[in-house]
Design a protein around this motif. Structure first.
Motif, PDB file in Angstrom:
ATOM      1  N   VAL A   2       0.843  -1.191   0.000  1.00 11.72           N
ATOM      2  CA  VAL A   2       0.000   0.000   0.000  1.00 11.72           C
ATOM      3  C   VAL A   2       0.881   1.244   0.000  1.00 11.72           C
ATOM      4  CG1 VAL A   2      -1.638   1.343   1.384  1.00 11.72           C
ATOM      5  CG2 VAL A   2      -1.949  -1.124   1.152  1.00 11.72           C
ATOM      6  N   LYS A   3       0.574   2.176  -0.899  1.00 14.62           N
ATOM      7  CA  LYS A   3       1.236   3.477  -0.917  1.00 14.62           C
ATOM      8  C   LYS A   3       0.348   4.475  -0.182  1.00 14.62           C
ATOM      9  CE  LYS A   3       4.328   4.806  -3.518  1.00 14.62           C
ATOM     10  NZ  LYS A   3       5.722   5.155  -3.287  1.00 14.62           N
ATOM     11  N   HIS A   4       0.985   5.339   0.586  1.00 14.19           N
ATOM     12  CA  HIS A   4       0.310   6.386   1.354  1.00 14.19           C
ATOM     13  C   HIS A   4       1.007   7.688   0.995  1.00 14.19           C
ATOM     14  CE1 HIS A   4      -1.519   8.381   4.810  1.00 14.19           C
ATOM     15  NE2 HIS A   4      -0.334   8.598   5.359  1.00 14.19           N
ATOM     16  N   VAL A   5       0.294   8.558   0.279  1.00 20.43           N
ATOM     17  CA  VAL A   5       0.872   9.807  -0.202  1.00 20.43           C
ATOM     18  C   VAL A   5       0.073  10.974   0.364  1.00 20.43           C
ATOM     19  CG1 VAL A   5       1.416  11.166  -2.256  1.00 20.43           C
ATOM     20  CG2 VAL A   5       1.599   8.664  -2.338  1.00 20.43           C
ATOM     21  N   ILE A   6       0.779  11.937   0.920  1.00 14.59           N
ATOM     22  CA  ILE A   6       0.131  13.127   1.471  1.00 14.59           C
ATOM     23  C   ILE A   6       0.830  14.365   0.930  1.00 14.59           C
ATOM     24  CG2 ILE A   6      -0.389  14.463   3.551  1.00 14.59           C
ATOM     25  CD1 ILE A   6      -0.531  11.876   5.092  1.00 14.59           C
ATOM     26  N   ILE A   7       0.047  15.371   0.588  1.00 17.94           N
ATOM     27  CA  ILE A   7       0.578  16.681   0.224  1.00 17.94           C
ATOM     28  C   ILE A   7       0.013  17.689   1.220  1.00 17.94           C
ATOM     29  CG2 ILE A   7       0.637  18.498  -1.523  1.00 17.94           C
ATOM     30  CD1 ILE A   7       0.440  16.256  -3.622  1.00 17.94           C
ATOM     31  N   TRP A   8       0.901  18.464   1.795  1.00 15.91           N
ATOM     32  CA  TRP A   8       0.493  19.495   2.758  1.00 15.91           C
ATOM     33  C   TRP A   8       0.776  20.879   2.208  1.00 15.91           C
ATOM     34  CZ3 TRP A   8       3.582  15.464   4.906  1.00 15.91           C
ATOM     35  CH2 TRP A   8       2.929  14.646   5.833  1.00 15.91           C
ATOM     36  N   THR A   9      -0.051  21.812   2.622  1.00 19.30           N
ATOM     37  CA  THR A   9       0.193  23.228   2.406  1.00 19.30           C
ATOM     38  C   THR A   9       0.354  23.860   3.786  1.00 19.30           C
ATOM     39  OG1 THR A   9      -1.134  23.223   0.401  1.00 19.30           O
ATOM     40  CG2 THR A   9      -0.716  25.368   1.424  1.00 19.30           C
ATOM     41  N   LEU A  57       4.938  20.473   0.637  1.00 21.92           N
ATOM     42  CA  LEU A  57       5.747  19.278   0.846  1.00 21.92           C
ATOM     43  C   LEU A  57       4.889  18.036   0.676  1.00 21.92           C
ATOM     44  CD1 LEU A  57       6.561  18.772   4.612  1.00 21.92           C
ATOM     45  CD2 LEU A  57       5.065  20.561   3.837  1.00 21.92           C
ATOM     46  N   MET A  58       5.575  16.897   0.420  1.00 21.42           N
ATOM     47  CA  MET A  58       4.868  15.657   0.137  1.00 21.42           C
ATOM     48  C   MET A  58       5.505  14.491   0.866  1.00 21.42           C
ATOM     49  SD  MET A  58       4.332  13.685  -3.492  1.00 21.42           S
ATOM     50  CE  MET A  58       5.729  12.579  -3.394  1.00 21.42           C
ATOM     51  N   LEU A  59       4.653  13.665   1.437  1.00 19.90           N
ATOM     52  CA  LEU A  59       5.065  12.400   2.037  1.00 19.90           C
ATOM     53  C   LEU A  59       4.774  11.286   1.048  1.00 19.90           C
ATOM     54  CD1 LEU A  59       5.749  10.479   4.479  1.00 19.90           C
ATOM     55  CD2 LEU A  59       3.303  10.507   4.958  1.00 19.90           C
ATOM     56  N   ASP A  60       5.764  10.428   0.821  1.00 16.80           N
ATOM     57  CA  ASP A  60       5.603   9.247  -0.024  1.00 16.80           C
ATOM     58  C   ASP A  60       6.040   8.055   0.816  1.00 16.80           C
ATOM     59  OD1 ASP A  60       5.324   7.463  -2.121  1.00 16.80           O
ATOM     60  OD2 ASP A  60       7.161   8.090  -3.132  1.00 16.80           O
ATOM     61  N   TYR A  89       1.361  23.350  11.908  1.00 15.89           N
ATOM     62  CA  TYR A  89       1.918  24.225  10.881  1.00 15.89           C
ATOM     63  C   TYR A  89       1.235  24.124   9.520  1.00 15.89           C
ATOM     64  CZ  TYR A  89       5.415  24.147  14.504  1.00 15.89           C
ATOM     65  OH  TYR A  89       6.041  24.236  15.713  1.00 15.89           O
ATOM     66  N   THR A  90       0.336  23.161   9.371  1.00 10.55           N
ATOM     67  CA  THR A  90      -0.284  22.947   8.058  1.00 10.55           C
ATOM     68  C   THR A  90      -1.742  23.381   8.057  1.00 10.55           C
ATOM     69  OG1 THR A  90      -0.758  20.632   8.646  1.00 10.55           O
ATOM     70  CG2 THR A  90       1.285  21.063   7.446  1.00 10.55           C
ATOM     71  N   LYS A  91      -2.179  23.864   6.887  1.00 10.14           N
ATOM     72  CA  LYS A  91      -3.577  24.285   6.760  1.00 10.14           C
ATOM     73  C   LYS A  91      -4.360  23.355   5.844  1.00 10.14           C
ATOM     74  CE  LYS A  91      -2.956  27.578   2.978  1.00 10.14           C
ATOM     75  NZ  LYS A  91      -3.214  28.923   2.490  1.00 10.14           N
ATOM     76  N   ILE A  92      -3.684  22.686   4.914  1.00  9.24           N
ATOM     77  CA  ILE A  92      -4.361  21.777   3.988  1.00  9.24           C
ATOM     78  C   ILE A  92      -3.597  20.461   3.949  1.00  9.24           C
ATOM     79  CG2 ILE A  92      -5.065  21.354   1.595  1.00  9.24           C
ATOM     80  CD1 ILE A  92      -5.216  24.409   1.240  1.00  9.24           C
ATOM     81  N   ARG A  93      -4.340  19.350   4.011  1.00  9.12           N
ATOM     82  CA  ARG A  93      -3.770  18.007   3.910  1.00  9.12           C
ATOM     83  C   ARG A  93      -4.588  17.243   2.883  1.00  9.12           C
ATOM     84  NH1 ARG A  93      -5.265  12.939   5.732  1.00  9.12           N
ATOM     85  NH2 ARG A  93      -3.599  11.522   6.331  1.00  9.12           N
ATOM     86  N   SER A  94      -3.914  16.781   1.836  1.00  3.04           N
ATOM     87  CA  SER A  94      -4.563  15.932   0.846  1.00  3.04           C
ATOM     88  C   SER A  94      -3.880  14.575   0.885  1.00  3.04           C
ATOM     89  CB  SER A  94      -4.422  16.525  -0.559  1.00  3.04           C
ATOM     90  OG  SER A  94      -5.083  17.758  -0.620  1.00  3.04           O
ATOM     91  N   CYS A  95      -4.679  13.512   0.930  1.00  2.52           N
ATOM     92  CA  CYS A  95      -4.151  12.166   1.078  1.00  2.52           C
ATOM     93  C   CYS A  95      -4.674  11.276  -0.046  1.00  2.52           C
ATOM     94  CB  CYS A  95      -4.578  11.604   2.430  1.00  2.52           C
ATOM     95  SG  CYS A  95      -4.090   9.893   2.697  1.00  2.52           S
TER      96      CYS A  95
END
Length: 101
Positions: A2-9, A57-60, A89-95
């Motif tokens: 399983v891949k878990h990817v997150i992008i934060w603003t 930034l992005m988590l992979d 510190y983050t306002k937007i999280r997309s997963c």
């Protein structure tokens, strides 16, 4: 797997210098989880996106299976990083999670 990817603003109220420090801290905290959480096969945080990016930034990350992702989500070391280095510190999280076939 399983891949878990997150992008934060990040929140808007930080200077560029503060944003760089925050991104470095998030990277250090999350990548420091490698080897500490069962089923976590790989984890990388990218902090230098191209100008076409709309996140900061992005988590992979990669997990053995869905159960391992669930363990990670509630693991105390992950929760501590999320609560202390990411969420304040983050306002937007997309997963986006998906199975690798």
């Amino acid at each position: 797997m399983v891949k878990h990817v997150i992008i934060w603003t990040l929140k808007d109220n930080f200077s560029e210098k503060e944003k760089q420090e925050i991104k470095a801290s998030i990277k250090e905290g999350l990548e420091g989880l490698k080897g500490k959480i069962p089923g976590l096969l790989g984890i990388k945080v990218y902090t230098d996106g191209l100008s076409s990016s709309n996140g900061d930034l992005m988590l992979d990350s990669m997990f053995e299976d869905r159960a391992a992702l669930s363990v990670y989500a509630s693991h105390p070391e992950h929760v501590a990083v999320a609560d202390n280095k990411v969420r304040p510190y983050t306002k937007i999280r997309s997963c986006f999670d998906y199975e690798v076939k």
